[in-house]
Design an enzyme around this catalytic site. Structure first.
Site, PDB file in Angstrom:
ATOM      1  N   TYR A  14       1.006  -0.850   0.143  1.00 39.48           N
ATOM      2  CA  TYR A  14      -0.160   0.219  -0.232  1.00 39.48           C
ATOM      3  C   TYR A  14       0.734   1.319  -0.109  1.00 39.48           C
ATOM      4  O   TYR A  14       0.995   2.260  -0.633  1.00 39.48           O
ATOM      5  CB  TYR A  14      -0.939  -0.652   1.304  1.00 39.48           C
ATOM      6  CG  TYR A  14      -1.318   1.580   1.432  1.00 39.48           C
ATOM      7  CD1 TYR A  14      -2.326   1.994   0.898  1.00 39.48           C
ATOM      8  CD2 TYR A  14      -1.809   1.553   2.760  1.00 39.48           C
ATOM      9  CE1 TYR A  14      -3.183   2.826   0.894  1.00 39.48           C
ATOM     10  CE2 TYR A  14      -2.391   2.908   3.308  1.00 39.48           C
ATOM     11  CZ  TYR A  14      -3.321   3.813   2.147  1.00 39.48           C
ATOM     12  OH  TYR A  14      -4.142   4.448   2.535  1.00 39.48           O
ATOM     13  N   ASP A  34       9.548  -7.658  -3.443  1.00 33.43           N
ATOM     14  CA  ASP A  34       9.264  -7.655  -2.768  1.00 33.43           C
ATOM     15  C   ASP A  34       8.913  -9.482  -3.084  1.00 33.43           C
ATOM     16  O   ASP A  34       8.374  -9.644  -3.847  1.00 33.43           O
ATOM     17  CB  ASP A  34       7.391  -6.752  -3.434  1.00 33.43           C
ATOM     18  CG  ASP A  34       6.580  -7.232  -2.094  1.00 33.43           C
ATOM     19  OD1 ASP A  34       6.122  -7.751  -1.541  1.00 33.43           O
ATOM     20  OD2 ASP A  34       6.074  -6.075  -1.857  1.00 33.43           O
ATOM     21  N   ASN A  38       1.999 -10.234   1.233  1.00 29.96           N
ATOM     22  CA  ASN A  38       0.633  -9.145   1.522  1.00 29.96           C
ATOM     23  C   ASN A  38       0.352  -7.760   0.398  1.00 29.96           C
ATOM     24  O   ASN A  38       0.793  -7.082   0.781  1.00 29.96           O
ATOM     25  CB  ASN A  38       1.130  -8.645   3.027  1.00 29.96           C
ATOM     26  CG  ASN A  38      -0.198  -8.254   2.688  1.00 29.96           C
ATOM     27  OD1 ASN A  38      -1.717  -8.236   2.531  1.00 29.96           O
ATOM     28  ND2 ASN A  38       0.319  -6.965   4.179  1.00 29.96           N
ATOM     29  N   ASP A  65      11.728 -12.894  -0.938  1.00 31.60           N
ATOM     30  CA  ASP A  65      11.598 -12.796   0.402  1.00 31.60           C
ATOM     31  C   ASP A  65      13.200 -12.380   1.228  1.00 31.60           C
ATOM     32  O   ASP A  65      14.089 -13.241   1.759  1.00 31.60           O
ATOM     33  CB  ASP A  65      11.167 -14.079   1.160  1.00 31.60           C
ATOM     34  CG  ASP A  65      10.921 -14.240   2.747  1.00 31.60           C
ATOM     35  OD1 ASP A  65      11.297 -12.926   2.889  1.00 31.60           O
ATOM     36  OD2 ASP A  65      10.507 -15.426   3.087  1.00 31.60           O
ATOM     37  N   LEU A  66      13.053 -11.407   1.738  1.00 28.05           N
ATOM     38  CA  LEU A  66      14.544 -10.927   2.265  1.00 28.05           C
ATOM     39  C   LEU A  66      14.052 -11.373   3.698  1.00 28.05           C
ATOM     40  O   LEU A  66      15.874 -11.462   3.803  1.00 28.05           O
ATOM     41  CB  LEU A  66      13.817  -8.636   2.341  1.00 28.05           C
ATOM     42  CG  LEU A  66      14.074  -8.047   1.150  1.00 28.05           C
ATOM     43  CD1 LEU A  66      13.105  -7.731   1.286  1.00 28.05           C
ATOM     44  CD2 LEU A  66      15.662  -7.695   1.110  1.00 28.05           C
ATOM     45  N   SER A 134       6.911   3.653  12.634  1.00 27.88           N
ATOM     46  CA  SER A 134       5.543   3.940  12.595  1.00 27.88           C
ATOM     47  C   SER A 134       5.988   4.698  14.418  1.00 27.88           C
ATOM     48  O   SER A 134       6.186   5.029  15.451  1.00 27.88           O
ATOM     49  CB  SER A 134       5.396   2.685  12.988  1.00 27.88           C
ATOM     50  OG  SER A 134       3.741   2.541  13.526  1.00 27.88           O
ATOM     51  N   TYR A 158       5.057  -6.212  17.101  1.00 27.80           N
ATOM     52  CA  TYR A 158       5.405  -5.620  15.839  1.00 27.80           C
ATOM     53  C   TYR A 158       5.476  -4.071  16.070  1.00 27.80           C
ATOM     54  O   TYR A 158       6.667  -4.153  15.616  1.00 27.80           O
ATOM     55  CB  TYR A 158       3.315  -5.067  14.764  1.00 27.80           C
ATOM     56  CG  TYR A 158       3.310  -3.724  13.730  1.00 27.80           C
ATOM     57  CD1 TYR A 158       4.089  -3.677  12.540  1.00 27.80           C
ATOM     58  CD2 TYR A 158       2.803  -2.869  14.679  1.00 27.80           C
ATOM     59  CE1 TYR A 158       4.348  -3.307  12.096  1.00 27.80           C
ATOM     60  CE2 TYR A 158       3.352  -1.818  14.103  1.00 27.80           C
ATOM     61  CZ  TYR A 158       3.690  -1.807  12.862  1.00 27.80           C
ATOM     62  OH  TYR A 158       3.208  -0.904  11.621  1.00 27.80           O
ATOM     63  N   LYS A 162       9.759  -2.475  14.848  1.00 26.79           N
ATOM     64  CA  LYS A 162       9.644  -0.863  14.005  1.00 26.79           C
ATOM     65  C   LYS A 162      11.438  -0.067  15.811  1.00 26.79           C
ATOM     66  O   LYS A 162      11.602   0.233  14.971  1.00 26.79           O
ATOM     67  CB  LYS A 162       8.575  -0.432  14.539  1.00 26.79           C
ATOM     68  CG  LYS A 162       7.833  -0.668  13.300  1.00 26.79           C
ATOM     69  CD  LYS A 162       8.035  -0.244  12.049  1.00 26.79           C
ATOM     70  CE  LYS A 162       6.915  -1.061  11.191  1.00 26.79           C
ATOM     71  NZ  LYS A 162       7.480  -0.939   9.092  1.00 26.79           N
ATOM     72  N   ARG A 303     -11.735  -1.826  22.119  1.00 26.83           N
ATOM     73  CA  ARG A 303      -9.936  -2.988  21.767  1.00 26.83           C
ATOM     74  C   ARG A 303      -9.180  -3.065  22.719  1.00 26.83           C
ATOM     75  O   ARG A 303      -8.398  -1.722  22.975  1.00 26.83           O
ATOM     76  CB  ARG A 303      -9.278  -2.339  20.056  1.00 26.83           C
ATOM     77  CG  ARG A 303      -8.727  -3.493  19.136  1.00 26.83           C
ATOM     78  CD  ARG A 303      -8.026  -3.286  18.472  1.00 26.83           C
ATOM     79  NE  ARG A 303      -7.456  -2.218  18.015  1.00 26.83           N
ATOM     80  CZ  ARG A 303      -7.620  -1.205  16.514  1.00 26.83           C
ATOM     81  NH1 ARG A 303      -7.944  -2.069  15.022  1.00 26.83           N
ATOM     82  NH2 ARG A 303      -7.042  -0.425  16.356  1.00 26.83           N
ATOM     83  N   GLY A 305      -5.193  -2.959  23.846  1.00 26.34           N
ATOM     84  CA  GLY A 305      -3.543  -2.693  23.361  1.00 26.34           C
ATOM     85  C   GLY A 305      -4.169  -0.950  22.744  1.00 26.34           C
ATOM     86  O   GLY A 305      -2.900   0.068  22.484  1.00 26.34           O
ATOM     87  N   ASP A 306      -5.365  -0.483  22.821  1.00 28.03           N
ATOM     88  CA  ASP A 306      -5.421   1.156  22.004  1.00 28.03           C
ATOM     89  C   ASP A 306      -5.470   1.788  22.848  1.00 28.03           C
ATOM     90  O   ASP A 306      -5.548   1.932  24.371  1.00 28.03           O
ATOM     91  CB  ASP A 306      -7.389   1.212  21.124  1.00 28.03           C
ATOM     92  CG  ASP A 306      -7.347   0.559  19.794  1.00 28.03           C
ATOM     93  OD1 ASP A 306      -5.844   0.324  19.675  1.00 28.03           O
ATOM     94  OD2 ASP A 306      -8.519   0.900  19.445  1.00 28.03           O
TER      95      ASP A 306
END
Ligand code: UFG
Length: 356
Positions: A14, A34, A38, A65-66, A134, A158, A162, A303, A305-306
Site C-alpha cells: 500500500y 517484494d 501481502n 523474500d528478504l 511508526s 509489531y 519497528k 480494543r 492495546g488501543d
C-alpha cells in the site's frame, strides 16, 4: 553524476506503491524487492500506468523474500549488481493482533529482512536507508502532539520490531560513518492516489479503521464496530492523526533528498503526520460526506492495546526536510472512496478478470 538508483523493499504494498509513484515522478530508477506475501504484482502495473512509464527498465522487480535464508545470497548479489544509492525499506509484517499471537514470526521476518538489506547495501557501497517506522513506537507515554523526543515504549511485538529496527539502523550508522539513515515515524496513513488505480487492499477482515469504513460503505460489510466511546476525548472515541498516503510518500522522497546531501550522515528520526487529531466518529462523518453512503456503526467495548489519543508534532520534518502534509481529511476520504469504489475487491478483481 548523481546516482538515481534506489531499492524499494516492499514496494508493491500500500505505502510502497505510492512511494514508487513519487520516486519515479522525481526521476529515480527503482528496483522493487517484494515477495507479494501481502501485496499484488498488479500494483506495480498500476504504478507504470500512473507514471506513464515508457522505459520499463526504470522499474525493475526482484520477487524474493528478504527474510528467507534461501533468498539471501540472490538478493545481496542482485543489489551489488544494481549498485543503488540506497533503499527505501518498507518490507515487513504489520498486523498488530497477529504480532501478539505470533511474536517469533514478527521478530524473525521484520528483523532478518532488515539485515539482508543492510548487507546488500553495504556490499554495494550504497549505505543509505529511509525506513518505514511508526508512531506505534511511542506507545502510551506521551501527551499529544508528540515530537521525536517523546518517550518510546511500544505495546506489542509489531511495534517492538519497528523500535528494534530503528536501533539496529542507528547502531549500524555508528559502526560505519558512511551510513545515512532516516527513520520515518508514520502516523495513520489513509487515502489513495488520485487516479484511484492504487490503494490499500487488506487481506481478509481489515484491522484498521479506514479500510473497514470503506468496505462498509461499499456494502462488503454490514457495519463498523467502534471500539469504545468512553475515552477521555471530546466524543469519547479514539483520536488519531490520519495522513494522506501521497503526503506520506512524498516524505520519503524528501528524506532521500536530505540524505543525499553531503554531511547528513548518521541516523535521523522524523514524525510524518498532519498534527491534526481526528476521532473515530469524525472520520465516519467525513467518509459519509465524501462517499454519499451511509456507514452504519455500533459502539462496542474498547480494543485491547488501543490508546485514547495520539497526534504528531511534525515540525522537525518541516524544518529539516522541507516537508509538510498538504491534503485534508476530505481529500483522504474522497481518494480512499475513489479507489474503493473503482476496485470494490481491491486487486482481486484483476485475478478474476484474468480467468474470463
Ligand atoms: N477503530 C475502530 N473500529 C475499527 C478499527 C479501528 O473503532 O474497526 C478505531 C481504533 O480503536 C482507533 C482508531 O480507530 O481509535 C484507529 O485505529 P487503526 O486500527 O486504524 O489504527 P491504530 O492507530 O490502532 O494503528 C495504526 C496502525 C499501526 C501503527 C499505528 C501507529 O495499524 O500499524 O497506527 O500509531 F503502528
Amino acid at each position: 553524476m548523481k546516482n538515481n538508483r534506489v531499492i524499494v523493499a516492499g514496494g508493491a504494498g500500500y505505502i510502497g506503491s505510492h512511494v514508487c509513484v513519487d520516486l519515479i515522478n522525481n526521476g529515480y530508477d527503482l528496483l522493487v524487492i517484494d515477495d507479494f506475501s501481502n501485496s499484488s504484482p498488479e500494483s506495480l502495473n498500476r504504478v507504470r500506468e500512473i507514471t506513464q512509464l515508457t522505459d520499463q527498465s526504470r522499474l525493475g522487480l526482484l520477487q524474493a523474500d528478504l527474510a528467507s535464508p534461501a533468498d539471501y545470497q540472490k538478493i545481496v548479489d542482485t543489489i551489488k549488481l544494481y549498485k543503488p544509492a540506497g533503499a527505501i525499506h518498507l518490507a515487513g509484517l504489520k498486523a498488530v493482533g497477529e504480532s501478539v499471537a505470533e511474536p517469533g514470526r514478527y521478530y524473525r521476518i521484520n528483523i532478518n529482512a532488515t539485515h539482508t538489506l543492510i548487507d546488500g547495501l553495504d556490499q554495494a557501497d550504497g549505505r543509505m536507508i529511509v525506513f518505514s517506522s511508526s508512531a506505534t513506537v511511542y506507545g502510551d507515554h506521551n501527551k499529544s502532539p508528540v515530537d521525536e523526543t517523546g518517550r518510546t515504549g511500544p505495546t506489542n511485538p509489531y511495534g517492538q520490531t519497528k523500535f528494534f529496527i530503528e536501533q539496529i539502523l542507528t547502531d549500524t550508522a555508528i559502526s560505519n560513518p558512511h551510513w545515512k539513515i532516516c527513520n520515518l515515524r508514520y502516523f495513520n496513513p489513509v487515502g489513495a492516489d488520485v487516479s484511484g488505480l492504487i490503494g490499500e487492499d487488506p487481506n481478509g477482515i481489515p484491522n484498521n479503521l479506514f479500510p473497514y469504513i470503506a468496505q462498509v460503505a461499499i456494502g462488503r460489510r454490514e457495519k463498523l464496530s467502534v471500539y469504545g466511546d468512553d475515552y477521555p476525548t471530546p466524543d469519547g472515541t479514539g483520536i488519531r492523526d490520519y495522513i494522506h498516503v501521497c503526503d506520506l510518500a512524498n516524505g520519503h522522497v524528501k528524506a532521500l533528498n536530505f540524505l543525499e546531501q553531503d554531511g547528513n550522515n548518521g541516523s535521523h528520526i522524523f514524525n510524518l503526520g498532519t498534527g491534526v487529531g481526528v476521532s473515530v466518529l469524525d472520520a465516519v462523518k467525513a467518509f459519509e460526506k465524501a462517499s454519499g453512503k451511509k456507514v452504519p456503526y455500533e459502539i462496542i467495548q474498547r480494543r485491547e492495546g488501543d490508546i485514547a489519543e495520539i497526534y504528531a508534532d511534525a515540525s522537525q520534518a518541516n524544518k529539516i526536510l522541507g516537508w509538510q502534509a498538504t491534503r485534508t481529511m476530505d481529500d483522504m476520504c474522497r481518494d480512499h472512496w475513489h479507489w474503493q469504489s473503482q476496485n470494490p475487491n481491491g486487486y482481486g478483481d484483476i485475478k478474476d478478470d484474468n480467468k474470463l
